[in-house]
Design a protein around this motif. Structure first.
Motif, PDB file in Angstrom:
ATOM      1  N   GLU A  11       9.348  -4.118   4.661  1.00 42.33           N
ATOM      2  CA  GLU A  11       8.650  -4.847   4.073  1.00 42.33           C
ATOM      3  C   GLU A  11       7.378  -3.429   3.334  1.00 42.33           C
ATOM      4  OE1 GLU A  11       6.552  -8.213   4.619  1.00 42.33           O
ATOM      5  OE2 GLU A  11       6.214  -7.498   6.799  1.00 42.33           O
ATOM      6  N   THR A  12       6.743  -2.698   4.607  1.00 42.73           N
ATOM      7  CA  THR A  12       6.275  -1.495   5.070  1.00 42.73           C
ATOM      8  C   THR A  12       7.285  -0.366   3.794  1.00 42.73           C
ATOM      9  OG1 THR A  12       5.533  -2.290   6.822  1.00 42.73           O
ATOM     10  CG2 THR A  12       4.934  -0.224   5.856  1.00 42.73           C
ATOM     11  N   ALA A  13       8.024  -0.333   4.263  1.00 45.38           N
ATOM     12  CA  ALA A  13       8.547   0.253   3.291  1.00 45.38           C
ATOM     13  C   ALA A  13       9.102   0.739   1.458  1.00 45.38           C
ATOM     14  CB  ALA A  13      10.115   1.049   4.202  1.00 45.38           C
ATOM     15  N   ALA A  14       9.202  -1.188   1.389  1.00 45.10           N
ATOM     16  CA  ALA A  14       8.599  -1.200   0.387  1.00 45.10           C
ATOM     17  C   ALA A  14       7.336  -0.975  -0.225  1.00 45.10           C
ATOM     18  CB  ALA A  14       9.038  -2.486   0.153  1.00 45.10           C
ATOM     19  N   TRP A  15       6.266  -1.682   0.036  1.00 48.99           N
ATOM     20  CA  TRP A  15       4.942  -1.067   0.421  1.00 48.99           C
ATOM     21  C   TRP A  15       4.556  -0.553  -0.507  1.00 48.99           C
ATOM     22  CZ3 TRP A  15       0.423   1.195   1.953  1.00 48.99           C
ATOM     23  CH2 TRP A  15      -0.590   1.246   1.108  1.00 48.99           C
ATOM     24  N   VAL A  16       4.970   1.123   1.086  1.00 50.47           N
ATOM     25  CA  VAL A  16       4.859   1.721  -0.278  1.00 50.47           C
ATOM     26  C   VAL A  16       5.483   2.528  -0.764  1.00 50.47           C
ATOM     27  CG1 VAL A  16       5.160   4.877   1.414  1.00 50.47           C
ATOM     28  CG2 VAL A  16       4.066   2.771   2.296  1.00 50.47           C
ATOM     29  N   ASP A  17       6.661   2.752  -1.428  1.00 51.59           N
ATOM     30  CA  ASP A  17       7.255   3.066  -2.105  1.00 51.59           C
ATOM     31  C   ASP A  17       6.914   2.568  -3.847  1.00 51.59           C
ATOM     32  OD1 ASP A  17       9.214   4.049  -0.859  1.00 51.59           O
ATOM     33  OD2 ASP A  17      10.984   2.984  -0.949  1.00 51.59           O
ATOM     34  N   SER A  18       6.319   1.097  -3.690  1.00 51.61           N
ATOM     35  CA  SER A  18       5.374   1.221  -4.732  1.00 51.61           C
ATOM     36  C   SER A  18       3.920   1.638  -4.632  1.00 51.61           C
ATOM     37  CB  SER A  18       5.092  -0.553  -5.031  1.00 51.61           C
ATOM     38  OG  SER A  18       4.117  -1.150  -6.055  1.00 51.61           O
ATOM     39  N   LEU A  19       3.680   2.503  -4.168  1.00 54.32           N
ATOM     40  CA  LEU A  19       2.224   2.501  -4.332  1.00 54.32           C
ATOM     41  C   LEU A  19       3.032   4.313  -4.577  1.00 54.32           C
ATOM     42  CD1 LEU A  19      -0.723   2.468  -3.528  1.00 54.32           C
ATOM     43  CD2 LEU A  19       0.016   4.033  -1.080  1.00 54.32           C
ATOM     44  N   ARG A  20       3.782   5.007  -4.158  1.00 51.30           N
ATOM     45  CA  ARG A  20       4.393   5.882  -4.920  1.00 51.30           C
ATOM     46  C   ARG A  20       4.170   6.126  -5.771  1.00 51.30           C
ATOM     47  NH1 ARG A  20       5.007   9.998  -0.026  1.00 51.30           N
ATOM     48  NH2 ARG A  20       5.962  11.007  -1.309  1.00 51.30           N
ATOM     49  N   ARG A  21       5.365   5.609  -6.727  1.00 50.60           N
ATOM     50  CA  ARG A  21       5.695   4.945  -7.524  1.00 50.60           C
ATOM     51  C   ARG A  21       4.296   4.914  -8.766  1.00 50.60           C
ATOM     52  NH1 ARG A  21      10.145   1.457  -5.881  1.00 50.60           N
ATOM     53  NH2 ARG A  21       8.770  -0.336  -6.153  1.00 50.60           N
ATOM     54  N   SER A  22       2.827   4.560  -8.205  1.00 55.30           N
ATOM     55  CA  SER A  22       1.571   4.644  -9.445  1.00 55.30           C
ATOM     56  C   SER A  22       1.006   5.938  -9.206  1.00 55.30           C
ATOM     57  CB  SER A  22       0.834   3.219  -8.783  1.00 55.30           C
ATOM     58  OG  SER A  22       0.184   3.454  -7.516  1.00 55.30           O
TER      59      SER A  22
END
Length: 284
Positions: A11-22
């Motif tokens: 879930e941390t990796a998913a949160w980081v991926d979302s942040l990077r896309r932004s």
């Protein structure tokens, strides 16, 4: 607003991926919890330098020796989350040990040179554990910057070396030690001190200040500067672990502070059964 609490790597990796896309800039503050104003100051500085701040709260078992205080290390997740919220932290990674070191885990990071001596000599394997968990956190969060306090000065140099040597692309920022009004360096382990020991612990910062004053007056030889710290430790009845004057980057011992040089004077001592560390720049 309360931070998002992340319990797993996935879930941390998913949160980081979302942040990077932004496209937002991320600052990471790794901690072992039981937060104090020193930790909070890192989070606030992260907010100043980045769009988003994340923190980790994880008492890392691999950096504790078999006779150290892993089981009794102070913990207060609810209070920590409140402090994170007050500093504007958006997400907190708070895993159980098996999430970080699952069955079959076998990969460790060993920074060979700056981990020698000082705390590295007194706590075998400590910096191997520190370097491993910090590398894992930097790889997981992929932050643009990560912030650490200068109170753990050897740890900071270990982390700077691993980031540089492994080409992790993270700006490592060291922030000045935050102190109580009377000069005691803030530390989660201060919670172990009785009121009497709390006063005796001031000998560490007093000793460093005495050595700084001596250096400013023209005394630059290591034996005299180290002796100034030892006098304060002995007067307070503390048991010295080490007092050393070293190069501020390589941490190699110095015979003296050269003109124009800024060295680092580091001390570790036992206040009763509690081991505390402190340090100050000296010279310049």
């Amino acid at each position: 607003m309360a931070p998002l609490v992340l319990r797993t790597v996935a879930e941390t990796a998913a949160w980081v991926d979302s942040l990077r896309r932004s496209g937002r800039r991320l600052a990471l503050v790794p901690t072992m919890g039981f937060l104090h104003e020193g930790h909070v100051s890192l989070m606030r500085e992260g907010r100043r330098r980045a769009d988003v701040v994340a923190a980790s709260i994880f008492v890392n078992p691999t950096q504790f020796g078999p006779k150290e205080d892993l089981s009794r290390y102070p913990r207060d997740l609810e209070g920590d989350l409140a402090k994170c919220a007050s500093a504007g932290v958006e997400a907190v990674f708070a895993p159980v040990p098996a999430e970080v070191y699952p069955p079959g885990y076998q990969t460790y990071v060993d920074v060979e040179q700056v981990s020698q001596g000082l705390c590295g000599a007194r706590r075998p394997g400590h910096f191997r554990g520190v370097a491993t968990v910090v590398t894992k956190l930097l790889c997981l969060f992929k932050p643009q910057l990560a912030l650490f306090g200068e109170k753990d000065y050897q740890q900071l140099q270990v982390i700077r070396a691993l980031e540089r040597d492994l080409n992790l692309g993270v700006e490592i920022i060291g922030m000045p030690t935050v102190r109580e009004a009377d000069g005691l360096a803030m530390s989660s382990r201060n919670a172990y001190l009785s009121p009497e020991d709390r006063q005796r612990a001031l000998a560490l910062s007093r000793g460093l200040a005495a050595a700084q004053a001596l250096c400013r007056s023209g005394t630059r030889e290591t034996p005299a500067l180290v002796a100034a710290v030892r006098r304060e430790l002995e007067a307070a009845g503390l048991r010295e672990d080490y007092v050393e004057l070293v190069d501020a980057t390589s941490l190699t011992p110095l015979p003296a502070v050269s003109p124009g040089q800024t060295a680092r004077l580091l001390v570790a001592a036992f206040v009763g059964s509690t081991r505390l560390i402190d340090n100050q720049p000296i010279g310049g």
